[in-house]
Motif scaffolding. Structure first.
Motif: not given
Length: 197
Positions: A89, A105-107, A109, A184-188
């Protein structure tokens, strides 16, 4: 009759030579990594966390970064040749006309986040840390664990061949990398959103 366009070479040398020497020293410092981030940092820091981090050869020395106000902010400059991180994170707070906004940003996993030639300008590190073949308080100019990365002569330096960190948490003023891969990146982007920790 007055002659126009003459160059006063002595005056030219008095102005040009010191400027050229300063520029040469700055360029040399940047190339060796002895000067902090080569860009002006924003007014906020970056937080990062991970369940597990495994890193290859690394080296560190004391340095600084510069913000838009011209302040020199002390940091530990770290260079890591390669790194893998699981459950990664990274977050930072952006100040906008509508108030604070969290960029997160997370990823990593199922497969790890990977970085190569990673440089961090760090002010905090926490976790369950194990370093291998660690050398602390080595003259920064003699660091040799990571190619082309040394600090100013006589200054504090440290290095090691590898490291493992569980429950990793750190805070940086800047991060650079030759390669940074986040599966597996995720942006918020959220107003008053949660940070990594």
């Amino acid at each position: 009759m007055r002659v126009e366009g003459r160059v006063l070479w002595k005056r030219f040398a008095l102005v040009f030579v010191p400027g050229a020497l300063v520029m040469a020293l700055l360029l040399d410092g940047i190339m060796r990594g002895a000067i902090g981030a080569t860009f002006v940092v924003a007014d906020g820091t970056i937080k990062a966390s991970a369940r597990e981090v495994r890193q290859g050869p690394f080296a560190s020395y004391g340095g600084y970064v510069v913000n838009s106000a011209g302040d020199h902010i002390p940091v530990l400059v770290n260079r890591i040749s390669h790194l893998s991180a699981w459950d990664f994170c990274q977050s930072s707070i952006m100040h906008t006309p509508i108030g604070p906004v969290t960029l997160r940003v997370t990823g990593g996993h199922d497969s790890p986040v990977r970085a190569r030639d990673l440089t961090t300008y760090e002010i905090m590190l926490a976790g369950d840390i194990t370093y291998f073949n660690l050398e602390v308080n080595r003259d920064a100019a003699t660091l040799d664990a990571v190619p082309n990365f040394t600090g100013p002569p006589g200054d504090f330096g440290q290095q090691g061949t590898s490291g493992v960190i569980f429950n990793f948490r750190d805070i940086n003023w800047a991060v650079t990398a030759k390669m940074f891969s986040v599966p597996d990146s995720h942006l918020t982007v959220r107003r008053n959103g949660p940070e990594c920790f």
